[in-house]
Design a protein around this motif. Structure first.
Motif, PDB file in Angstrom:
ATOM      1  N   ASP A 226       6.922  -7.038  15.869  1.00 37.50           N
ATOM      2  CA  ASP A 226       7.110  -5.510  15.797  1.00 37.50           C
ATOM      3  C   ASP A 226       6.812  -4.907  14.349  1.00 37.50           C
ATOM      4  N   TYR A 227       7.408  -5.685  13.465  1.00 36.79           N
ATOM      5  CA  TYR A 227       7.420  -5.310  12.048  1.00 36.79           C
ATOM      6  C   TYR A 227       5.960  -5.086  11.490  1.00 36.79           C
ATOM      7  N   ARG A 228       5.161  -5.930  12.011  1.00 34.55           N
ATOM      8  CA  ARG A 228       3.663  -5.973  11.532  1.00 34.55           C
ATOM      9  C   ARG A 228       3.007  -4.590  12.045  1.00 34.55           C
ATOM     10  N   ILE A 229       3.358  -4.004  13.322  1.00 37.66           N
ATOM     11  CA  ILE A 229       2.931  -2.670  13.697  1.00 37.66           C
ATOM     12  C   ILE A 229       3.275  -1.603  12.780  1.00 37.66           C
ATOM     13  N   PRO A 254       8.609   1.547  -5.134  1.00 37.97           N
ATOM     14  CA  PRO A 254       8.506  -0.081  -4.768  1.00 37.97           C
ATOM     15  C   PRO A 254       8.446  -0.380  -3.497  1.00 37.97           C
ATOM     16  N   PRO A 255       7.694  -1.367  -3.197  1.00 38.92           N
ATOM     17  CA  PRO A 255       7.502  -1.748  -1.753  1.00 38.92           C
ATOM     18  C   PRO A 255       8.594  -2.224  -0.890  1.00 38.92           C
ATOM     19  N   ASN A 256       9.716  -2.842  -1.747  1.00 40.41           N
ATOM     20  CA  ASN A 256      10.761  -3.366  -1.199  1.00 40.41           C
ATOM     21  C   ASN A 256      11.756  -2.227  -0.236  1.00 40.41           C
ATOM     22  N   LEU A 257      11.391  -0.887  -0.748  1.00 39.67           N
ATOM     23  CA  LEU A 257      12.197   0.111   0.009  1.00 39.67           C
ATOM     24  C   LEU A 257      11.772   0.275   1.294  1.00 39.67           C
ATOM     25  N   PHE A 258      10.471  -0.002   1.485  1.00 39.37           N
ATOM     26  CA  PHE A 258       9.979   0.316   2.972  1.00 39.37           C
ATOM     27  C   PHE A 258      10.212  -0.925   3.649  1.00 39.37           C
ATOM     28  N   SER A 259      10.369  -2.106   3.111  1.00 37.49           N
ATOM     29  CA  SER A 259      10.522  -3.509   3.893  1.00 37.49           C
ATOM     30  C   SER A 259      11.894  -3.147   4.474  1.00 37.49           C
ATOM     31  N   ASN A 260      12.890  -2.644   3.626  1.00 38.63           N
ATOM     32  CA  ASN A 260      14.247  -2.375   4.107  1.00 38.63           C
ATOM     33  C   ASN A 260      14.281  -1.778   5.434  1.00 38.63           C
ATOM     34  N   PHE A 261      13.450  -0.676   5.370  1.00 36.89           N
ATOM     35  CA  PHE A 261      13.462   0.358   6.497  1.00 36.89           C
ATOM     36  C   PHE A 261      12.643  -0.167   7.821  1.00 36.89           C
ATOM     37  N   ALA A 262      11.656  -1.158   7.459  1.00 40.28           N
ATOM     38  CA  ALA A 262      10.885  -1.696   8.761  1.00 40.28           C
ATOM     39  C   ALA A 262      11.706  -2.514   9.334  1.00 40.28           C
ATOM     40  N   LYS A 309      11.986   1.255  19.953  1.00 44.00           N
ATOM     41  CA  LYS A 309      11.414   1.265  21.286  1.00 44.00           C
ATOM     42  C   LYS A 309      10.211   1.544  21.558  1.00 44.00           C
ATOM     43  N   SER A 310       9.619   2.483  20.670  1.00 45.32           N
ATOM     44  CA  SER A 310       8.405   3.081  20.749  1.00 45.32           C
ATOM     45  C   SER A 310       7.319   1.807  20.330  1.00 45.32           C
ATOM     46  N   VAL A 311       7.526   1.146  19.249  1.00 43.22           N
ATOM     47  CA  VAL A 311       6.760   0.187  18.811  1.00 43.22           C
ATOM     48  C   VAL A 311       6.893  -1.177  19.626  1.00 43.22           C
ATOM     49  N   SER A 312       8.015  -1.344  20.119  1.00 46.44           N
ATOM     50  CA  SER A 312       8.096  -2.681  21.217  1.00 46.44           C
ATOM     51  C   SER A 312       7.100  -2.317  22.485  1.00 46.44           C
ATOM     52  N   GLU A 313       7.495  -1.056  22.862  1.00 50.33           N
ATOM     53  CA  GLU A 313       6.371  -0.828  24.141  1.00 50.33           C
ATOM     54  C   GLU A 313       4.961  -0.738  23.991  1.00 50.33           C
ATOM     55  N   THR A 314       4.678  -0.633  22.634  1.00 51.46           N
ATOM     56  CA  THR A 314       3.304  -0.523  22.120  1.00 51.46           C
ATOM     57  C   THR A 314       2.844  -2.027  22.226  1.00 51.46           C
ATOM     58  N   LYS A 315       3.548  -2.865  21.599  1.00 52.79           N
ATOM     59  CA  LYS A 315       3.141  -4.283  21.666  1.00 52.79           C
ATOM     60  C   LYS A 315       3.253  -4.640  23.075  1.00 52.79           C
ATOM     61  N   ALA A 316       3.985  -4.484  23.872  1.00 50.54           N
ATOM     62  CA  ALA A 316       4.206  -5.019  25.354  1.00 50.54           C
ATOM     63  C   ALA A 316       2.829  -4.475  26.124  1.00 50.54           C
ATOM     64  N   ARG A 317       2.504  -3.573  25.900  1.00 45.12           N
ATOM     65  CA  ARG A 317       1.252  -2.772  26.714  1.00 45.12           C
ATOM     66  C   ARG A 317       0.015  -3.627  25.878  1.00 45.12           C
ATOM     67  N   LEU A 318      -0.082  -3.946  24.677  1.00 43.05           N
ATOM     68  CA  LEU A 318      -1.097  -4.771  24.232  1.00 43.05           C
ATOM     69  C   LEU A 318      -1.451  -6.122  24.928  1.00 43.05           C
ATOM     70  N   SER A 319      -0.440  -6.587  25.759  1.00 46.62           N
ATOM     71  CA  SER A 319      -0.316  -7.910  26.324  1.00 46.62           C
ATOM     72  C   SER A 319      -1.355  -7.747  27.477  1.00 46.62           C
ATOM     73  N   SER A 320      -1.839  -6.529  28.007  1.00 49.00           N
ATOM     74  CA  SER A 320      -2.474  -6.518  29.161  1.00 49.00           C
ATOM     75  C   SER A 320      -3.492  -5.388  28.829  1.00 49.00           C
TER      76      SER A 320
END
Length: 430
Positions: A226-229, A254-262, A309-320
């Motif tokens: 999910d984080y990769r998306i 600083p990139p770490n600020l975005f990693s914390n949010f992700a 939720k939005s990202v996870s649903e996107t990942k799930a749809r990529l399975s098919s």
């Protein structure tokens, strides 16, 4: 034998199965309106009821609804399992009351069984709990995690507790269908961790026995994907890679600020962190302030779960599907991003490599080559990702790959183990 409950307490979802002392098992089910389900989202919410009363807790879809629909102030907690082995997590304040990990986990379990309408006395049942081979997180403290688990179960009223490796539970569930002696590799691919277990199952006079040959794992699984998306699609819209002006120089935020949010399950912690204060300070010097403003708005408006939720649903749809569209209204009504399976596979390739290396180490411990594995059983929600299934098919051959009941097999096996006279032999010293 006492009534047994197999508990698969997951990073994203939790499943429980009840065994009656024999080979019959029944999943603990939940009903929400017309919907019935056996996999409960591992989330908690607390509605502020002060000054008239204490915070009102909820779990699963009821917690999500309370968070999204309530007009009052709501604390939302998710991926609780990710904090289990972290010494950095010492608890959190819930509207004037401090709650440690054990309090939160016990609250979740108590409310979950209440929502399911179960009537058992916790003190009269045997609880068989799955534990990951490797706990998630940076430098995880295994002893701390198990100690926290034990305290949480005690708070929830359980006394007879056994810990069994999660992939062992899945292997035992799968082994019920075996007709000959078999060496099995179980890959339990969940939200927070990937766990491997190699076991030799044998039957003597109708009695099933197992010899553990090796185990291993890594703290990479569905949440990492999910984080990769998020990292490639969402964070650039929030200012990742942008710059700010300081003392005549142009510097990257600083990139770490975005990693914390992700790391969306940490959003409630990040919201009160020094990193978030730093981001607010950088707003005035940012060269793309509209992106940083959006970043701040998403954090302050607790948009972590809707984003997940939005990202996870996107990942799930990529399975098919080969390509899907990701939309997330808080980024703007016109925000649309196309996500292809090819790009997704490329983003998660380094993670798959690490998962594969962890599998190499597991087989080395077992003293086996790939050819020494008779069957491979894939379980957990992340096993549906095509690139993951392809990894195992290329190593072992599609004919050796099995699956089924991916979301309930661990809990089912745990319950069956707990109903055996030799249940303690299957448990691990915790």
């Amino acid at each position: 034998m006492p009534q047994t409950i197999g508990l698969d307490f997951g990073t994203s979802n939790t499943v429980a199965v009840i065994a009656d002392g024999g080979n019959a098992t029944v999943p603990v089910s939940f009903a929400d309106g017309q919907d019935s389900f056996t996999s409960l989202a591992t989330v908690l919410s607390f509605l502020d009821r002060r000054p008239s009363g204490s915070a009102q807790p909820e779990v699963g879809p009821w917690a999500i609804r309370q968070f999204l629909e309530s007009t009052g102030d709501v604390r939302f907690i998710q991926s609780l399992k990710s904090f289990a082995a972290s010494r950095a997590f010492q608890g959190t304040g819930i509207y004037g009351k401090r709650m440690d990990f054990e309090d939160l986990m016990a609250t979740f379990l108590t409310l979950a069984f209440r929502r399911a309408g179960t009537t058992f006395d916790p003190a009269s049942v045997r609880l068989v709990v799955g534990r990951p081979v490797e706990f998630a997180g940076y430098n995880p403290d295994e002893e701390l995690a198990i100690a926290r688990y034990r305290k949480a179960f005690a708070k929830a009223g359980f006394e007879d507790i056994l810990f069994v490796m999660e992939p062992v539970g899945a292997a035992f569930s799968f082994a019920q269908s075996l007709t000959q002696d078999t060496t099995i590799l179980v890959a339990d691919l969940g939200g927070g961790t990937t766990d491997y277990s190699v076991m030799r199952f044998e039957t003597h006079a109708g009695h099933l026995s197992a010899t553990p040959l090796g185990r291993g794992g890594i703290g990479i699984a569905g949440d990492t994907f999910d984080y990769r998306i998020i990292d490639n699609v969402i964070l650039p819209k929030l200012g990742k890679g942008s710059s700010y002006q300081s003392m005549g120089k142009q510097l990257e935020i600083p990139p770490n600020l975005f990693s914390n949010f992700a790391r969306w399950h940490m959003l409630s912690v990040f919201k009160t962190s020094d990193d978030f204060k730093e981001m607010k300070k950088l707003l005035r010097w940012s060269l793309e302030p509209e992106k940083i403003e959006l970043f701040i708005d998403l954090v302050e408006e607790d948009q972590g779960y809707p984003l997940y939720k939005s990202v996870s649903e996107t990942k799930a749809r990529l399975s098919s599907q080969d390509e899907v569209e990701l939309s997330f209204a808080p980024l703007g009504a016109g925000f649309r991003a196309s996500v292809s399976r090819r790009d997704f596979d490329r983003w998660i390739a380094p993670d798959l490599y690490k998962m594969n290396k962890a599998l190499d180490a597991t087989l080395d411990k077992a003293g086996l080559q790939d050819t020494g594995i008779d069957r491979v059983f894939l379980t957990g929600g992340t096993s549906f990702v095509p690139a993951v299934r392809r990894l195992f098919a290329e190593r072992f051959g599609q004919e050796r790959i099995s699956g089924g009941n991916e979301l309930t097999s661990v809990a089912n096996g745990l319950a069956l183990i707990g109903a055996r006279e030799d249940a303690a032999d299957w448990a691990v010293a915790a």
